[in-house]
Motif scaffolding. Sequence first.
Motif, PDB file in Angstrom:
ATOM      1  N   ARG A 100       0.841  -1.201   0.000  1.00 56.49           N
ATOM      2  CA  ARG A 100       0.000   0.000   0.000  1.00 56.49           C
ATOM      3  C   ARG A 100       0.875   1.249   0.000  1.00 56.49           C
ATOM      4  NH1 ARG A 100      -2.338   1.118   5.457  1.00 56.49           N
ATOM      5  NH2 ARG A 100      -0.274   1.993   5.579  1.00 56.49           N
ATOM      6  N   ASP A 101       1.884   1.274   0.884  1.00 53.03           N
ATOM      7  CA  ASP A 101       2.752   2.443   0.973  1.00 53.03           C
ATOM      8  C   ASP A 101       3.573   2.633  -0.298  1.00 53.03           C
ATOM      9  OD1 ASP A 101       1.735   2.987   3.457  1.00 53.03           O
ATOM     10  OD2 ASP A 101       3.547   2.409   4.563  1.00 53.03           O
ATOM     11  N   SER A 102       4.009   1.535  -0.910  1.00 50.90           N
ATOM     12  CA  SER A 102       4.792   1.646  -2.145  1.00 50.90           C
ATOM     13  C   SER A 102       3.960   2.255  -3.268  1.00 50.90           C
ATOM     14  CB  SER A 102       5.355   0.294  -2.576  1.00 50.90           C
ATOM     15  OG  SER A 102       4.348  -0.538  -3.107  1.00 50.90           O
ATOM     16  N   PHE A 103       2.654   2.075  -3.186  1.00 49.39           N
ATOM     17  CA  PHE A 103       1.747   2.641  -4.175  1.00 49.39           C
ATOM     18  C   PHE A 103       1.366   4.081  -3.824  1.00 49.39           C
ATOM     19  CE2 PHE A 103      -2.658   3.450  -5.524  1.00 49.39           C
ATOM     20  CZ  PHE A 103      -2.495   3.370  -6.894  1.00 49.39           C
ATOM     21  N   LEU A 104       1.099   4.355  -2.536  1.00 45.34           N
ATOM     22  CA  LEU A 104       0.562   5.657  -2.137  1.00 45.34           C
ATOM     23  C   LEU A 104       1.622   6.733  -1.901  1.00 45.34           C
ATOM     24  CD1 LEU A 104      -2.336   4.613   0.260  1.00 45.34           C
ATOM     25  CD2 LEU A 104      -2.460   5.327  -2.134  1.00 45.34           C
ATOM     26  N   LEU A 105       2.795   6.357  -1.425  1.00 45.82           N
ATOM     27  CA  LEU A 105       3.805   7.375  -1.142  1.00 45.82           C
ATOM     28  C   LEU A 105       4.196   8.201  -2.376  1.00 45.82           C
ATOM     29  CD1 LEU A 105       5.986   5.546   1.515  1.00 45.82           C
ATOM     30  CD2 LEU A 105       4.698   7.672   1.843  1.00 45.82           C
ATOM     31  N   PRO A 106       4.346   7.597  -3.555  1.00 40.34           N
ATOM     32  CA  PRO A 106       4.626   8.438  -4.730  1.00 40.34           C
ATOM     33  C   PRO A 106       3.511   9.455  -4.995  1.00 40.34           C
ATOM     34  CG  PRO A 106       5.205   6.178  -5.206  1.00 40.34           C
ATOM     35  CD  PRO A 106       4.470   6.165  -3.883  1.00 40.34           C
ATOM     36  N   HIS A 107       2.270   9.073  -4.706  1.00 42.39           N
ATOM     37  CA  HIS A 107       1.153  10.015  -4.886  1.00 42.39           C
ATOM     38  C   HIS A 107       1.231  11.149  -3.861  1.00 42.39           C
ATOM     39  CE1 HIS A 107      -0.870   7.697  -7.965  1.00 42.39           C
ATOM     40  NE2 HIS A 107      -0.679   6.618  -7.242  1.00 42.39           N
ATOM     41  N   ALA A 108       1.622  10.820  -2.636  1.00 45.87           N
ATOM     42  CA  ALA A 108       1.800  11.843  -1.608  1.00 45.87           C
ATOM     43  C   ALA A 108       2.925  12.800  -1.996  1.00 45.87           C
ATOM     44  CB  ALA A 108       2.085  11.194  -0.250  1.00 45.87           C
ATOM     45  N   LEU A 109       4.010  12.251  -2.534  1.00 45.66           N
ATOM     46  CA  LEU A 109       5.123  13.093  -2.984  1.00 45.66           C
ATOM     47  C   LEU A 109       4.683  14.052  -4.092  1.00 45.66           C
ATOM     48  CD1 LEU A 109       7.929  10.406  -2.959  1.00 45.66           C
ATOM     49  CD2 LEU A 109       7.892  12.489  -1.579  1.00 45.66           C
ATOM     50  N   THR A 110       3.911  13.539  -5.022  1.00 39.22           N
ATOM     51  CA  THR A 110       3.405  14.369  -6.114  1.00 39.22           C
ATOM     52  C   THR A 110       2.514  15.477  -5.577  1.00 39.22           C
ATOM     53  OG1 THR A 110       3.536  12.537  -7.675  1.00 39.22           O
ATOM     54  CG2 THR A 110       2.060  14.351  -8.254  1.00 39.22           C
ATOM     55  N   LYS A 111       1.673  15.141  -4.614  1.00 38.24           N
ATOM     56  CA  LYS A 111       0.776  16.140  -4.021  1.00 38.24           C
ATOM     57  C   LYS A 111       1.588  17.262  -3.382  1.00 38.24           C
ATOM     58  CE  LYS A 111      -2.828  16.544  -0.501  1.00 38.24           C
ATOM     59  NZ  LYS A 111      -4.078  16.876  -1.121  1.00 38.24           N
ATOM     60  N   GLU A 151       2.769  -5.279  -6.894  1.00 41.46           N
ATOM     61  CA  GLU A 151       1.585  -5.830  -7.554  1.00 41.46           C
ATOM     62  C   GLU A 151       0.452  -4.847  -7.404  1.00 41.46           C
ATOM     63  OE1 GLU A 151      -0.374  -8.731  -4.429  1.00 41.46           O
ATOM     64  OE2 GLU A 151       1.677  -9.277  -4.825  1.00 41.46           O
ATOM     65  N   LYS A 152      -0.612  -5.104  -8.126  1.00 49.67           N
ATOM     66  CA  LYS A 152      -1.781  -4.244  -8.006  1.00 49.67           C
ATOM     67  C   LYS A 152      -2.384  -4.404  -6.622  1.00 49.67           C
ATOM     68  CE  LYS A 152      -4.009  -2.898 -12.079  1.00 49.67           C
ATOM     69  NZ  LYS A 152      -5.222  -2.926 -12.851  1.00 49.67           N
ATOM     70  N   ILE A 153      -2.815  -3.284  -6.077  1.00 45.13           N
ATOM     71  CA  ILE A 153      -3.486  -3.365  -4.789  1.00 45.13           C
ATOM     72  C   ILE A 153      -4.909  -2.864  -4.953  1.00 45.13           C
ATOM     73  CG2 ILE A 153      -1.347  -3.061  -3.499  1.00 45.13           C
ATOM     74  CD1 ILE A 153      -2.335  -0.209  -2.860  1.00 45.13           C
ATOM     75  N   ASP A 154      -5.760  -3.336  -4.087  1.00 48.95           N
ATOM     76  CA  ASP A 154      -7.164  -2.957  -4.124  1.00 48.95           C
ATOM     77  C   ASP A 154      -7.407  -1.896  -3.059  1.00 48.95           C
ATOM     78  OD1 ASP A 154      -9.840  -2.960  -4.831  1.00 48.95           O
ATOM     79  OD2 ASP A 154     -10.340  -4.583  -3.445  1.00 48.95           O
ATOM     80  N   ILE A 155      -7.463  -0.640  -3.508  1.00 48.50           N
ATOM     81  CA  ILE A 155      -7.712   0.465  -2.583  1.00 48.50           C
ATOM     82  C   ILE A 155      -8.580   1.490  -3.296  1.00 48.50           C
ATOM     83  CG2 ILE A 155      -5.585   1.670  -3.231  1.00 48.50           C
ATOM     84  CD1 ILE A 155      -5.343   2.529  -0.278  1.00 48.50           C
ATOM     85  N   ASN A 156      -9.620   1.934  -2.611  1.00 47.07           N
ATOM     86  CA  ASN A 156     -10.490   2.914  -3.247  1.00 47.07           C
ATOM     87  C   ASN A 156      -9.943   4.322  -3.025  1.00 47.07           C
ATOM     88  OD1 ASN A 156     -11.592   4.121  -0.814  1.00 47.07           O
ATOM     89  ND2 ASN A 156     -12.835   2.276  -0.565  1.00 47.07           N
ATOM     90  N   ARG A 157     -10.469   5.230  -3.765  1.00 46.21           N
ATOM     91  CA  ARG A 157      -9.978   6.610  -3.750  1.00 46.21           C
ATOM     92  C   ARG A 157     -10.061   7.231  -2.354  1.00 46.21           C
ATOM     93  NH1 ARG A 157      -9.239  10.915  -7.452  1.00 46.21           N
ATOM     94  NH2 ARG A 157      -9.691   9.509  -9.154  1.00 46.21           N
ATOM     95  N   GLU A 158     -11.154   7.023  -1.673  1.00 43.34           N
ATOM     96  CA  GLU A 158     -11.339   7.617  -0.346  1.00 43.34           C
ATOM     97  C   GLU A 158     -10.349   7.054   0.665  1.00 43.34           C
ATOM     98  OE1 GLU A 158     -13.139  10.324   0.307  1.00 43.34           O
ATOM     99  OE2 GLU A 158     -13.481  10.257  -1.852  1.00 43.34           O
TER     100      GLU A 158
END
Length: 106
Positions: A12-23, A72-79
């Motif tokens: 989850r963090d490997s997927f979300l941290l790049p998005h946090a960095l972009t934000k 791998e793909k993770i299952d996480i919704n936008r919220e």
Amino acid sequence: MNQTATNEELLRDSFLLPHALTKIEEEARTLSDSKDPIRRLYIAAAKVIHGRLANELSGVRKEMRQRGIRTEKIDINREEAKAVIAEKLARHIRDITEKLKQNHNG
């Protein structure tokens, strides 16, 4: 990196941290032309948080390599993703704020 993190948390963090960095990068970019001292403070804080998140991502990736976890793909919704990112940002903001208070009072 937290050695007790589950494989799912690492993914989850490997997927979300790049998005946090972009934000953080986007927010800093929108403020970058300002001469207002308060906005300059926001930019400085954003740079510190960006560095912390980049270090966190590096730690996540290192831990994943050590455990042999493939991305791998993770299952996480936008919220849920927004909530996790907001929590990570809030944690760093609280820590920085606390350090500023300590330096002011010390």
